[in-house]
Scaffold this active site. Sequence first.
Site, PDB file in Angstrom:
ATOM      1  N   HIS A 159       0.888  -1.173   0.000  1.00 29.83           N
ATOM      2  CA  HIS A 159       0.000   0.000   0.000  1.00 29.83           C
ATOM      3  C   HIS A 159       0.924   1.221   0.000  1.00 29.83           C
ATOM      4  CE1 HIS A 159      -2.575  -2.870   2.292  1.00 29.83           C
ATOM      5  NE2 HIS A 159      -3.592  -2.254   1.726  1.00 29.83           N
ATOM      6  N   ASP A 163       2.224   2.086   3.352  1.00 34.07           N
ATOM      7  CA  ASP A 163       3.097   1.111   4.037  1.00 34.07           C
ATOM      8  C   ASP A 163       4.544   1.485   3.760  1.00 34.07           C
ATOM      9  OD1 ASP A 163       0.813  -0.492   4.386  1.00 34.07           O
ATOM     10  OD2 ASP A 163       1.271  -1.684   2.592  1.00 34.07           O
TER      11      ASP A 163
HETATM   12  C1  XUL Z   1      -7.970  -6.531   4.083  1.00 34.20           C
HETATM   13  C2  XUL Z   1      -7.055  -6.970   3.026  1.00 34.20           C
HETATM   14  C3  XUL Z   1      -6.150  -5.945   2.484  1.00 34.20           C
HETATM   15  C4  XUL Z   1      -6.012  -5.982   0.998  1.00 34.20           C
HETATM   16  C5  XUL Z   1      -5.216  -4.832   0.433  1.00 34.20           C
HETATM   17  O1  XUL Z   1      -8.762  -7.534   4.607  1.00 34.20           O
HETATM   18  O2  XUL Z   1      -7.034  -8.127   2.664  1.00 34.20           O
HETATM   19  O3  XUL Z   1      -4.913  -6.114   3.092  1.00 34.20           O
HETATM   20  O4  XUL Z   1      -5.404  -7.159   0.581  1.00 34.20           O
HETATM   21  O5  XUL Z   1      -5.723  -3.613   0.776  1.00 34.20           O
END
Ligand code: XUL
Length: 441
Positions: A102, A105
């Site tokens: 992300h 992150d």
């Molecule tokens: C949340 C989830 C996230 C997504 C990316 O449950 O799985 O980590 O994979 O935003």
Amino acid sequence: MTDFFPEIDTIPYAGPDTDNPLAFRWYDADRVVRGRTMRDHLRFAVCYWHSFNWDGFDIFGDGTLDRPWLDRSLDPIAAAERKMDVAFEFFAKLGTPFWCFHDFDIAPEGATFKESAANVDRLADRAAEHQQQTGVELLWGTAKLFANRRYMAGAATNPDPEVFAYAAGQVAHCMDVTHRLGGHNYVLWGGREGYDTLLNTDMARELDQLARFLHLAVEHKHRIGFQGTILIEPKPFEPTKHQYDYDSATVFGFLQRHGLEDEIKVNIEVNHATLSGHDFAHEIAVAANCGIFGSIDANAGDDRLGWDLDRFPVSVEAMSLGMLEILRAGGFTTGGLNFDCKLRRQSIARDDLFRAHIGGIDTMARALLVADALITDGELDRFRADRYAGWDGEFGQRLLAGELSFEALRERAESAAEPQPVSGRQEHLENLVNRYLVTAR
Ligand code: XUL
Ligand code: CO
């Protein structure tokens, strides 16, 4: 390269009989299965957020894990750089070909949109250097549209269009960065795209907003020439009580309603499938049937705990049935298996992160071998084909082609012999799967 894991060298393949806990027993990256190496079949990725950006905190207690770069007294950029260097040390030593992130992150959010974007750019430049040095590639990037307070009522589905605009800007920037890093996909998990109560929610409006947002994301992808796949990650609930992207079928219906089904596919997460009341294999089969199968977040829940635990996958049985559907769907194209998994908060030794990933990788590699053995054996496919053979005959084909009316069928029912039921042989087929769970090597 940093030396955060000084005791660990590159993880070797040592075969099923090794007693080395820091070696692969089943994942032999160069081994060819059904004409493709295991590396290319499985396309493993490590996720940045749980492995490097989470210190083990939960709703009842503080962090337990040894993640010194998360110390809030450090300079945020220097800490983010250190975190990234360690992350790439980990990827390179583990030997997995991909990673996922992300935006926030990898970089700290700044005081303004522009400052945050500049931070992300700065760390993305560093990531590009690491990718070049290690050969590790980006499976997907995604924007964190759910953590900041501004997103408490959703991003695209927020009642305030200014929040929609902010989220759109964030996705545009994160997609640019993903493109710059050669990402193979771009993921949209609808973090808070859902609602807690209809007392304050206009669902029809929110769904229209979400569709507009997705169209904008698709337009941006084409405008910048990003060749990767846009993926939606379904989840039925958590954090909101009702999430709009409930499961693969719901997502497909939504995409089709808005003319997006050729542009967007799904990233199926194992435990999200469980939470929606489906088997992992079911979610893959639905997506494949609809032509929207994209990628997988490989993890596991717990049979008795109804929230998103993100454990590492350990059940070869559950994963084998999933891998079977993946192979039946033709395998991955741009997608792969991302370990959206976190350590248990008592797993505080540094090498636990390696042990956890090695276990997950071997589970999926064994699952691939079981799925391959089941397909090679052929009985499952033969049984299924025989079961529907009537539909391949002249009558079945005419029926499907729309040549017979209800009236014609009534006449047939009146004159034909009583249909003879045939055993579905479920237990027999389960026994067959169990046999290969033991013998596939
Ligand atoms: C949340 C989830 C996230 C997504 C990316 O449950 O799985 O980590 O994979 O935003
Ligand atoms: Co996920």
